[in-house]
Design a protein around this motif. Structure first.
Motif, PDB file in Angstrom:
ATOM      1  N   VAL A 102      -7.640  18.139  -1.790  1.00 18.54           N
ATOM      2  CA  VAL A 102      -6.270  18.191  -1.290  1.00 18.54           C
ATOM      3  C   VAL A 102      -5.359  17.546  -2.330  1.00 18.54           C
ATOM      4  O   VAL A 102      -5.507  16.370  -2.658  1.00 18.54           O
ATOM      5  CB  VAL A 102      -6.140  17.464   0.062  1.00 18.54           C
ATOM      6  N   VAL A 103      -4.436  18.341  -2.864  1.00 17.79           N
ATOM      7  CA  VAL A 103      -3.520  17.851  -3.887  1.00 17.79           C
ATOM      8  C   VAL A 103      -2.308  17.227  -3.207  1.00 17.79           C
ATOM      9  O   VAL A 103      -1.673  17.845  -2.346  1.00 17.79           O
ATOM     10  CB  VAL A 103      -3.081  18.988  -4.829  1.00 17.79           C
ATOM     11  N   VAL A 104      -2.019  16.006  -3.586  1.00 25.83           N
ATOM     12  CA  VAL A 104      -0.927  15.239  -2.998  1.00 25.83           C
ATOM     13  C   VAL A 104       0.027  14.845  -4.112  1.00 25.83           C
ATOM     14  O   VAL A 104      -0.385  14.197  -5.085  1.00 25.83           O
ATOM     15  CB  VAL A 104      -1.464  13.973  -2.289  1.00 25.83           C
ATOM     16  N   GLU A 105       1.281  15.220  -4.002  1.00 28.67           N
ATOM     17  CA  GLU A 105       2.234  14.853  -5.044  1.00 28.67           C
ATOM     18  C   GLU A 105       2.833  13.485  -4.743  1.00 28.67           C
ATOM     19  O   GLU A 105       3.439  13.263  -3.692  1.00 28.67           O
ATOM     20  CB  GLU A 105       3.351  15.889  -5.172  1.00 28.67           C
ATOM     21  N   GLN A 106       2.644  12.594  -5.694  1.00 28.92           N
ATOM     22  CA  GLN A 106       3.145  11.224  -5.533  1.00 28.92           C
ATOM     23  C   GLN A 106       4.652  11.225  -5.279  1.00 28.92           C
ATOM     24  O   GLN A 106       5.407  11.935  -5.944  1.00 28.92           O
ATOM     25  CB  GLN A 106       2.832  10.418  -6.797  1.00 28.92           C
ATOM     26  N   ASN A 107       5.068  10.438  -4.280  1.00 31.14           N
ATOM     27  CA  ASN A 107       6.482  10.255  -3.931  1.00 31.14           C
ATOM     28  C   ASN A 107       7.154  11.519  -3.409  1.00 31.14           C
ATOM     29  O   ASN A 107       8.380  11.582  -3.337  1.00 31.14           O
ATOM     30  CB  ASN A 107       7.278   9.715  -5.134  1.00 31.14           C
ATOM     31  N   MET A 137       0.852  -1.204   0.000  1.00 25.55           N
ATOM     32  CA  MET A 137       0.000   0.000   0.000  1.00 25.55           C
ATOM     33  C   MET A 137       0.879   1.241   0.000  1.00 25.55           C
ATOM     34  O   MET A 137       1.794   1.369   0.784  1.00 25.55           O
ATOM     35  CB  MET A 137      -0.902   0.001   1.236  1.00 25.55           C
ATOM     36  N   SER A 138       0.582   2.181  -0.920  1.00 25.62           N
ATOM     37  CA  SER A 138       1.404   3.381  -1.040  1.00 25.62           C
ATOM     38  C   SER A 138       1.128   4.363   0.080  1.00 25.62           C
ATOM     39  O   SER A 138       0.137   4.263   0.803  1.00 25.62           O
ATOM     40  CB  SER A 138       1.132   4.073  -2.380  1.00 25.62           C
ATOM     41  N   THR A 139       2.021   5.325   0.209  1.00 23.43           N
ATOM     42  CA  THR A 139       1.835   6.384   1.197  1.00 23.43           C
ATOM     43  C   THR A 139       0.512   7.100   0.984  1.00 23.43           C
ATOM     44  O   THR A 139      -0.215   7.392   1.940  1.00 23.43           O
ATOM     45  CB  THR A 139       2.980   7.404   1.084  1.00 23.43           C
ATOM     46  N   ILE A 140       0.178   7.371  -0.273  1.00 22.10           N
ATOM     47  CA  ILE A 140      -1.057   8.086  -0.566  1.00 22.10           C
ATOM     48  C   ILE A 140      -2.268   7.263  -0.174  1.00 22.10           C
ATOM     49  O   ILE A 140      -3.210   7.760   0.432  1.00 22.10           O
ATOM     50  CB  ILE A 140      -1.141   8.432  -2.062  1.00 22.10           C
ATOM     51  N   GLU A 141      -2.266   5.968  -0.493  1.00 25.26           N
ATOM     52  CA  GLU A 141      -3.392   5.112  -0.157  1.00 25.26           C
ATOM     53  C   GLU A 141      -3.591   5.034   1.352  1.00 25.26           C
ATOM     54  O   GLU A 141      -4.703   5.006   1.845  1.00 25.26           O
ATOM     55  CB  GLU A 141      -3.180   3.722  -0.744  1.00 25.26           C
TER      56      GLU A 141
END
Length: 308
Positions: free
Chosen positions: A253-258, A1-5
């Motif tokens: 909320v904008v979240v930049e991947q990685n 599971m990614s940080t964003i998830e």
């Protein structure tokens, strides 16, 4: 599971149930489910009288294309970004205009949508402008994009009209008395812009003023077909951005991947008004595109609605 998830899984906001019969609470929709376009709304009220052509902001299609934004092009990358923002747009429009959402505490503010991020330089202005351009393509909707990042305005520089035009802060300070004087038409039909206006040392405080609250209420109710997008300052470190969440019905909320840290996402979303619908746009999510990799934009409400 990614940080964003992980972050999206921890911040699914559900409106309080104490005053709402259980049968009236809409279930969370899955991201894979098709989203029907919002029902048509009748245009009401008088439009701003844009007789002075010098006030019209030109939207340069070549500039948009060079920035990787929605434009009139026909390339594969242009088709992809249009499709991705169309999906995001339809989710927001459904929340804004669907009768199923009318029971919520923020029902009268559903067409007011703030766009922010945890920190600076995570893509919120890019997302704000693309959302505005996508919504303007709807046949029965108009969109007003407000540059509410009053100390670090980006919309004017990004679209090429600069930051010298009277705007939001000038109205809140009382230097401009007529709201119509700070709402500018563009060469894109149904797309209006409110610039940030003049900068001063009280700019952020103006966002939490009573006049700002009155302004939001007025523009939300003046036209039943209008979406108001606010490109806001980052959530962390700017108290006034958190205050703005009490004036809107939805937050993106904008979240930049990685790049965006999980702890920052948690802290940022915990500061928002818990009664509003909060979604995430995952900016620069790397995905396979043809023979290489490109950027994609995922959107979701909470853990069941994550896309990427």
């Amino acid at each position: 599971m990614s940080t964003i998830e992980k972050a999206m899984g921890e911040f699914h906001h559900t409106p309080p149930k104490k005053d709402v019969p259980e049968e009236h609470i809409a279930p969370v929709e899955a991201v894979a489910a098709p989203v029907a376009p919002a029902p048509a709304a009748k245009k009401t009220g008088k439009k701003e009288p844009f007789k002075d052509s010098s006030r019209i902001i030109p939207i340069n299609n070549s500039l948009l294309e060079s920035l990787g934004m929605i434009n009139n092009g026909t390339s594969e990358s242009e088709r992809q970004i249009k499709d991705e923002f169309r999906l995001i747009k339809h989710k927001l429009l459904k929340k804004a205009f669907s009768p199923e959402e009318a029971h919520k505490p923020t029902a009268n503010k559903r067409n007011l949508i703030m766009v922010s991020s945890a920190n600076m330089n995570e893509g919120k202005t890019f997302v704000s402008i693309n959302l505005a351009l996508s919504i303007a393509n709807e046949r029965d909707k108009t969109v007003l994009l407000i540059d509410a990042d009053v100390l670090s305005p980006s919309i004017g520089d990004t679209l090429g009209f600069g930051n010298e035009m009277p705007g939001l802060t000038d109205y809140l300070l009382g230097n401009v008395g007529d709201l119509r004087d700070i709402i500018y038409p563009t060469t894109v039909p149904d797309f209006r812009v409110m610039p940030a206006g003049s900068s001063n040392n009280m700019s952020y405080e103006l966002l939490s003023s009573g006049k700002m609250a009155a302004l939001m209420e007025e523009i939300a109710s003046r036209y039943t077909d209008r979406i108001i997008l606010l490109d806001c300052p980052p959530l962390l470190g700017v108290v006034e951005t958190v205050t703005l969440s009490n004036l809107v019905g939805q937050a993106v909320v904008v979240v930049e991947q990685n790049k965006t840290k999980l702890g920052d996402i948690k802290q940022a979303v915990s500061l928002l008004n818990s009664e509003i619908d909060t979604g995430f746009v995952i900016n620069k999510a790397v995905q396979k595109a043809g023979h290489g990799y490109g950027y994609g934009y995922g959107y979701g409400y909470g853990s069941k609605d994550s896309k990427k």
